[in-house]
Design a protein around this motif. Structure first.
Motif, PDB file in Angstrom:
ATOM      1  N   UNK A 151       0.832  -1.203   0.000  1.00  0.00           N
ATOM      2  CA  UNK A 151       0.000   0.000   0.000  1.00  0.00           C
ATOM      3  C   UNK A 151       0.863   1.247   0.000  1.00  0.00           C
ATOM      4  N   UNK A 152       0.305   2.319  -0.501  1.00  0.00           N
ATOM      5  CA  UNK A 152       0.956   3.616  -0.485  1.00  0.00           C
ATOM      6  C   UNK A 152      -0.036   4.675  -0.058  1.00  0.00           C
ATOM      7  N   UNK A 153       0.350   5.931  -0.169  1.00  0.00           N
ATOM      8  CA  UNK A 153      -0.523   7.015   0.275  1.00  0.00           C
ATOM      9  C   UNK A 153      -1.074   7.833  -0.885  1.00  0.00           C
ATOM     10  N   UNK A 154      -0.732   7.472  -2.123  1.00  0.00           N
ATOM     11  CA  UNK A 154      -1.153   8.267  -3.269  1.00  0.00           C
ATOM     12  C   UNK A 154      -2.565   7.951  -3.758  1.00  0.00           C
ATOM     13  N   UNK A 155      -3.083   6.772  -3.465  1.00  0.00           N
ATOM     14  CA  UNK A 155      -4.363   6.312  -4.007  1.00  0.00           C
ATOM     15  C   UNK A 155      -5.199   5.684  -2.898  1.00  0.00           C
ATOM     16  N   UNK A 156      -6.503   5.520  -3.145  1.00  0.00           N
ATOM     17  CA  UNK A 156      -7.318   4.763  -2.185  1.00  0.00           C
ATOM     18  C   UNK A 156      -6.751   3.358  -2.014  1.00  0.00           C
ATOM     19  N   UNK A 157      -6.898   2.789  -0.836  1.00  0.00           N
ATOM     20  CA  UNK A 157      -6.322   1.474  -0.544  1.00  0.00           C
ATOM     21  C   UNK A 157      -6.741   0.407  -1.541  1.00  0.00           C
ATOM     22  N   UNK A 158      -7.989   0.430  -1.970  1.00  0.00           N
ATOM     23  CA  UNK A 158      -8.444  -0.619  -2.882  1.00  0.00           C
ATOM     24  C   UNK A 158      -7.695  -0.597  -4.214  1.00  0.00           C
ATOM     25  N   UNK A 159      -7.203   0.553  -4.632  1.00  0.00           N
ATOM     26  CA  UNK A 159      -6.481   0.632  -5.901  1.00  0.00           C
ATOM     27  C   UNK A 159      -5.208  -0.208  -5.883  1.00  0.00           C
ATOM     28  N   UNK A 160      -4.601  -0.347  -4.722  1.00  0.00           N
ATOM     29  CA  UNK A 160      -3.399  -1.179  -4.614  1.00  0.00           C
ATOM     30  C   UNK A 160      -3.736  -2.652  -4.793  1.00  0.00           C
ATOM     31  N   UNK A 161      -4.935  -3.053  -4.362  1.00  0.00           N
ATOM     32  CA  UNK A 161      -5.372  -4.439  -4.604  1.00  0.00           C
ATOM     33  C   UNK A 161      -5.568  -4.668  -6.101  1.00  0.00           C
ATOM     34  N   UNK A 162      -6.160  -3.691  -6.796  1.00  0.00           N
ATOM     35  CA  UNK A 162      -6.356  -3.837  -8.239  1.00  0.00           C
ATOM     36  C   UNK A 162      -5.011  -3.959  -8.953  1.00  0.00           C
ATOM     37  N   UNK A 163      -4.032  -3.186  -8.524  1.00  0.00           N
ATOM     38  CA  UNK A 163      -2.692  -3.274  -9.119  1.00  0.00           C
ATOM     39  C   UNK A 163      -2.068  -4.644  -8.853  1.00  0.00           C
TER      40      UNK A 163
END
Length: 152
Positions: free
Chosen positions: A43-55
């Motif tokens: 996870x990072x701080x640039x996007x909503x948490x769910x976007x990291x799951x999609x990546x």
């Protein structure tokens, strides 16, 4: 050769025991299970948490989607829940997808699909959007494995 990576997608609190069992099964098969709660999604701080799951789904070979009676948290991607949006990401990316629907939900879905206009009290789900989404799954232009399962 790298082990195939399997992303496990579902609502969390109602299915966390099943997620753990599936994690062990996937690992026993020689694959690498990927679950957000195990720290396998960066996870990072640039996007909503769910976007990291999609990546992360993009970096996996297979997605296992478990559909139970809870709709889950709304996604930032339209009218879907996060777990529904994860399944959409996998199918749009051409990933191999296996879909498991809790048997009570599946059976009530069959009744719902024949009586969509009827006003009924749903027993197995907390939101009829689950049934609407299952209809979308069956309307996909290609076949993905869909199986009913029991929570014992």
């Amino acid at each position: 050769m790298a082990k195939p990576r399997v992303f496990i997608s579902s609502t969390y609190y109602d299915l966390k025991t099943l997620r753990t069992d599936l994690e062990h099964f996937v690992r026993d098969q020689g694959y690498d299970p990927v679950l957000f709660e195990r720290g396998q999604v960066a996870y990072g701080s640039e996007s909503p948490l769910e976007e990291y799951c999609h990546r992360e789904i993009e970096n996996c070979d297979i997605l296992v989607s478990i559909i139970g009676g809870k709709i889950g948290t709304n996604s930032t991607r339209g009218h879907y829940s996060i777990s529904q949006a994860e399944l959409n990401t996998a199918t749009e990316s051409g990933k191999q997808v296996y879909i498991f629907i809790e048997r009570d939900v599946y059976n009530e879905y069959r009744t719902y699909s024949h009586n969509r206009e009827a006003q009924v009290n749903l027993q197995s789900v907390n939101d009829k959007r689950i049934f609407e989404y299952i209809t979308e799954i069956y309307d996909l232009p290609y076949s993905n494995a869909v199986m009913a399962f029991d929570i014992a």
